[in-house]
Design a protein around this motif. Structure first.
Motif, mmCIF file in Angstrom:
data_model
loop_
_atom_site.group_PDB
_atom_site.id
_atom_site.type_symbol
_atom_site.label_atom_id
_atom_site.label_comp_id
_atom_site.label_asym_id
_atom_site.label_seq_id
_atom_site.Cartn_x
_atom_site.Cartn_y
_atom_site.Cartn_z
ATOM 1 N N LEU A 1 0.844 -1.184 0.059
ATOM 2 C CA LEU A 1 0.166 0.050 -0.062
ATOM 3 C C LEU A 1 0.719 1.153 -0.087
ATOM 4 O O LEU A 1 0.529 2.166 -0.633
ATOM 5 C CB LEU A 1 -1.060 0.053 1.175
ATOM 6 N N SER A 2 1.923 1.247 0.847
ATOM 7 C CA SER A 2 2.625 2.565 0.973
ATOM 8 C C SER A 2 3.610 2.817 -0.324
ATOM 9 O O SER A 2 3.914 3.753 -0.781
ATOM 10 C CB SER A 2 3.499 2.557 2.228
ATOM 11 N N LEU B 1 2.716 1.727 -3.265
ATOM 12 C CA LEU B 1 1.824 2.041 -4.481
ATOM 13 C C LEU B 1 1.147 3.655 -4.416
ATOM 14 O O LEU B 1 1.355 4.401 -5.435
ATOM 15 C CB LEU B 1 0.559 1.224 -4.713
ATOM 16 N N MET B 2 0.778 3.882 -3.069
ATOM 17 C CA MET B 2 0.412 5.333 -2.795
ATOM 18 C C MET B 2 1.625 6.468 -3.049
ATOM 19 O O MET B 2 1.524 7.395 -3.416
ATOM 20 C CB MET B 2 -0.216 5.557 -1.378
ATOM 21 N N SER B 3 2.693 6.045 -2.400
ATOM 22 C CA SER B 3 3.657 6.872 -2.711
ATOM 23 C C SER B 3 4.337 7.080 -4.039
ATOM 24 O O SER B 3 4.648 8.091 -4.393
ATOM 25 C CB SER B 3 4.771 6.518 -1.632
ATOM 26 N N MET C 1 2.267 6.925 -6.678
ATOM 27 C CA MET C 1 1.245 7.744 -7.134
ATOM 28 C C MET C 1 1.393 9.103 -6.828
ATOM 29 O O MET C 1 1.234 10.222 -7.676
ATOM 30 C CB MET C 1 -0.057 7.451 -7.297
ATOM 31 N N VAL C 2 1.423 9.602 -5.547
ATOM 32 C CA VAL C 2 1.724 10.963 -5.020
ATOM 33 C C VAL C 2 2.863 11.474 -5.402
ATOM 34 O O VAL C 2 2.791 12.467 -5.884
ATOM 35 C CB VAL C 2 1.321 10.828 -3.543
ATOM 36 N N TRP D 1 10.312 9.313 -5.349
ATOM 37 C CA TRP D 1 9.507 8.091 -4.823
ATOM 38 C C TRP D 1 10.190 7.152 -3.650
ATOM 39 O O TRP D 1 9.568 6.852 -2.962
ATOM 40 C CB TRP D 1 9.107 7.032 -5.957
ATOM 41 N N TRP E 1 8.642 6.745 -0.023
ATOM 42 C CA TRP E 1 8.427 5.254 0.340
ATOM 43 C C TRP E 1 9.183 5.106 1.731
ATOM 44 O O TRP E 1 8.680 4.390 2.523
ATOM 45 C CB TRP E 1 8.737 4.270 -0.690
ATOM 46 N N ALA F 1 6.879 6.601 4.097
ATOM 47 C CA ALA F 1 5.343 6.196 4.150
ATOM 48 C C ALA F 1 5.304 4.757 4.729
ATOM 49 O O ALA F 1 4.183 4.461 5.291
ATOM 50 C CB ALA F 1 5.005 6.217 2.644
ATOM 51 N N VAL G 1 2.646 4.236 7.764
ATOM 52 C CA VAL G 1 1.432 3.387 7.437
ATOM 53 C C VAL G 1 1.471 2.267 8.675
ATOM 54 O O VAL G 1 0.259 2.028 8.959
ATOM 55 C CB VAL G 1 1.533 2.620 5.947
#
Length: 76
Positions: free
Chosen positions: A15-16, A18-20, A22-23, A46, A50, A53, A57
């Motif tokens: 999750l961290s 993928l989200m990091s 994209m952001v 990234w 990450w 992140a 998370v």
């Protein structure tokens, strides 16, 4: 395959990541625009994002689960 006891950590890792990704991609695109070397800048952002992140998370997920359980009505 990894043991099921590591599922929360694996979930947080994916999750961290993928989200990091994209952001940081969106933020890098907004900051730099379409320039030469964009991909390298994005990947650098990234990696840094990450690294922050993932542990965040892992710490925030249990708190978030508790908050959601307060907000969501039980089916029972």
């Amino acid at each position: 395959m990894i043991p099921s006891r590591f599922a929360p950590v694996a979930f947080g890792f994916i999750l961290s990541g993928l989200m990091s990704c994209m952001v940081s991609g969106i933020a890098t695109a907004r900051a730099l625009g379409a320039v030469e070397g964009f991909f390298g800048e994005w990947m650098s952002s990234w990696a840094f994002s990450w690294a922050i992140a993932f542990p965040v998370v892992l710490v925030v997920a249990p708190v978030t689960r508790r908050m959601v359980s307060v907000l969501v009505k039980s089916d029972a």
